[in-house]
Each structure stands twice: as C-alpha cells, then as structure tokens.
Design a protein around this motif. Structure first.
Motif, mmCIF file in Angstrom:
data_model
loop_
_atom_site.group_PDB
_atom_site.id
_atom_site.type_symbol
_atom_site.label_atom_id
_atom_site.label_comp_id
_atom_site.label_asym_id
_atom_site.label_seq_id
_atom_site.Cartn_x
_atom_site.Cartn_y
_atom_site.Cartn_z
ATOM 1 N N LYS A 1 41.494 42.263 40.736
ATOM 2 C CA LYS A 1 42.451 42.491 41.815
ATOM 3 C C LYS A 1 43.532 43.500 41.468
ATOM 4 C CE LYS A 1 42.631 40.879 45.276
ATOM 5 N NZ LYS A 1 42.070 41.381 46.554
ATOM 6 N N GLY B 1 40.541 45.857 46.632
ATOM 7 C CA GLY B 1 40.941 45.097 47.812
ATOM 8 C C GLY B 1 42.245 45.588 48.422
ATOM 9 N N THR B 2 42.497 45.125 49.631
ATOM 10 C CA THR B 2 43.702 45.556 50.356
ATOM 11 C C THR B 2 44.981 44.969 49.756
ATOM 12 O OG1 THR B 2 43.412 43.726 51.915
ATOM 13 C CG2 THR B 2 42.453 45.860 52.527
ATOM 14 N N SER B 3 44.844 43.881 49.004
ATOM 15 C CA SER B 3 46.023 43.242 48.404
ATOM 16 C C SER B 3 46.102 43.491 46.902
ATOM 17 C CB SER B 3 45.990 41.731 48.680
ATOM 18 O OG SER B 3 44.818 41.149 48.131
ATOM 19 N N LYS C 1 39.614 53.912 46.987
ATOM 20 C CA LYS C 1 40.872 54.176 47.689
ATOM 21 C C LYS C 1 41.250 55.658 47.678
ATOM 22 C CE LYS C 1 43.185 49.695 47.177
ATOM 23 N NZ LYS C 1 42.037 48.903 46.704
ATOM 24 N N TYR D 1 48.931 48.177 43.243
ATOM 25 C CA TYR D 1 49.473 49.102 44.235
ATOM 26 C C TYR D 1 50.814 48.632 44.793
ATOM 27 C CZ TYR D 1 45.262 51.941 44.320
ATOM 28 O OH TYR D 1 44.250 52.802 43.972
#
Length: 302
Positions: free
Chosen positions: A137, A141-143, A66, A147
C-alpha cells in the motif's frame, strides 16, 4: 535485457542491506541478553528480504501505473516504466512474492515459538500480514499512504521498531526499555534513506501529486529534517552505549556514524537534485555498517 535481469532490476537489490540492518541489530540485542539461534537468524533474514522484494515490486508497479515514474524522474529507470516488465508480469511477481512471504512467516513463527505459544504465533502472523499490507500500500491503490506523506511514519515503524524489536522478541520472548534506543536509531536512519529519495525526486513528485513530506515542507526544510533524523539517530545509539557501557569496545558502533556525518555534509552543500542519488547508497550501506559494528561490539567483544 533478459527477463532475469529485468526481475533483478525490479527487485532493487541495492535496497536489501538497509532492510537487513534491523535484523542484524535485533539479533545483536538478543545475543547481548544471552539468546542465540542461527536458524531464527537465517529465517528472519530470508523473511525480511521477501518483504523488501515485495515492496519493491509493488512500488515499481504502483508508481508506474500512476505515472509517477516518467521522463522527469531522476533515479534509476524502473522495470514497468522502461517496459522491461509488463503490468501483468509485475502483478504475478507481487502475488508470488506474497505467497513466499506467507510461507516464510509461518516457518519462522513456528520455529521461534513452537506450536504451544498460540498467542505469540497469532501476534506475529498479524504483524506479518501488516508488513505485507504496508509493502503493497505504499504506492498501490487510490489510498496509497506514500502519496499522502505517511511513508516516513511507516518506514520508522516497520524498518525500525518492528524490524529490530520484533526480531529480538523472536529469540528472547521479551523486550527491554533500552532496546528501544537502537531500534529507534535504525528507524530514523531508514527514514533518512526514504527522505533522501524524496529529496531527489521532489520536483517530479510535486508534478504528479505525490505529496511526500519533502513536497509538503519544501526542499530546504526537507534537508533540515534530514539532518535532524541523522543527529537523533546518533543520540539514541549513544544513549544505548552509555547505558550499557563496559569498556572502549562498547563505543565501536559510533564509528558507523563517521561516513553518515560525511554524507550529511555532502547533502548540506548539494543543491542539484540529481547529485543526491549516489547518497542513497552511501547512507544505506552506512546503516548496514552500523548494524554490523553493533553486532560485533555487543556480541563478539562484550
């Protein structure tokens, strides 16, 4: 740097004492209620180390992909960020560590429950799968929940409640109401370590959109939140000692809060983000010390 050192760098061995604290306290609680099994203890330690290493590999990978780990980051350089390991190598490390974790969980639950307690086995296999999911997680990942300001909640649940009470249950097959108190203590102190990390990285995290609680509430409020976590940890541990007081040796765990309160004073007068980095190790080791003192107080001296 050799590949061996690169993998050790990615494993972040300095984080292991914190993850072991919950197992030590859970084992101490089981011993306090008369349940001792050294095979379960060793397997639980190995499983927890496996989860922590998986989490560290995944964190390195997720933040590296990221772009969160960049030249603005204050803490130690990460393996992917600095080019010590490639994406493919880290992916392989994550998969391999997951396989090892699955094997460890299987051995642990069968040693703890035998083959006849299907309900307990299924429950702990689900909890093991959830622990692996949570380890990955956090940043991948995007989820990724780390974050979105949810890291604190997950750390409290998995390092505190699940780590301590789950470990105790492996021995005892029951949980008591007052055993929640030291579990909450370890959970709060573990969140404190994460919060300290987020305080240190708040400027770089804000730039890349990593919305930790500190980014959302601001640096000064993040410090007030930190003090609250540590004080509540002291209160919950004190509550357990009060409820189970036998003699002066019952108060021994409170000595573990001496370096924690010294640390809190240091944080209160520190405004330079980079000066918070050494405090992570101090708080993690102080939590480990507290766990060891708790074990001695309620097992060896009780």
């Amino acid at each position: 740097m050799s590949k061996t050192k690169a993998w050790l760098n990615a494993a972040r061995l300095r984080t292991l004492p914190l993850s072991l604290s919950g197992i030590i306290v859970g084992t101490a609680l089981a011993g306090f209620y008369g349940y001792i099994n050294y095979v379960i203890f060793v397997l639980a330690l190995m499983t927890t180390i496996g989860f922590q290493v998986t989490s560290n590999f995944a964190n390195d990978y997720g933040d590296g992909v990221k772009g969160t780990d960049n030249e603005d980051r204050i803490g130690p350089k990460r393996a992917l960020q600095s080019g010590l390991l490639t994406r493919e190598e880290l992916k392989f490390g994550i998969v391999l560590s997951i396989i090892i974790n699955v094997l460890l969980v299987l051995v642990l639950v069968f040693v703890a429950f035998g083959i006849q307690n299907y309900g307990y086995i299924i429950l702990f296999l689900v909890l093991g799968a959830a622990s692996i999911w949570a380890a990955i997680k956090y940043t991948v990942g995007t989820s990724a929940y780390g974050y979105r300001g949810l890291g604190d909640l997950f750390v409290f649940l998995f390092f505190g409640l699940l780590g301590v009470l789950g470990c105790m249950f492996l021995y005892t097959k029951f949980i008591t109401a007052d055993s929640l108190l030291p579990a909450i203590t370890i959970g709060l102190l573990s969140v404190g370590v994460l919060n300290l990390n987020n305080l240190r990285d708040s400027l770089s995290d804000k730039k890349v959109g990593k919305n930790t609680l500190v980014v959302q509430m601001g640096f000064q409020n993040g410090k007030r939140y930190h003090y609250t976590l540590l004080l509540l940890a002291f209160i919950t541990m004190g509550g357990f000692i009060f409820l189970n007081f036998v003699n002066w040796t019952s108060t021994i765990p409170l000595l573990g809060f001496v370096p924690i309160f010294v640390h809190m004073r240091k944080v209160s007068v520190t405004q330079d983000h980079i000066l918070l980095d050494p405090e992570l190790k101090k708080l993690a080791l102080s939590t480990f010390l507290l766990a060891v003192l708790f074990y001695f107080s309620f097992n060896i001296f009780s």
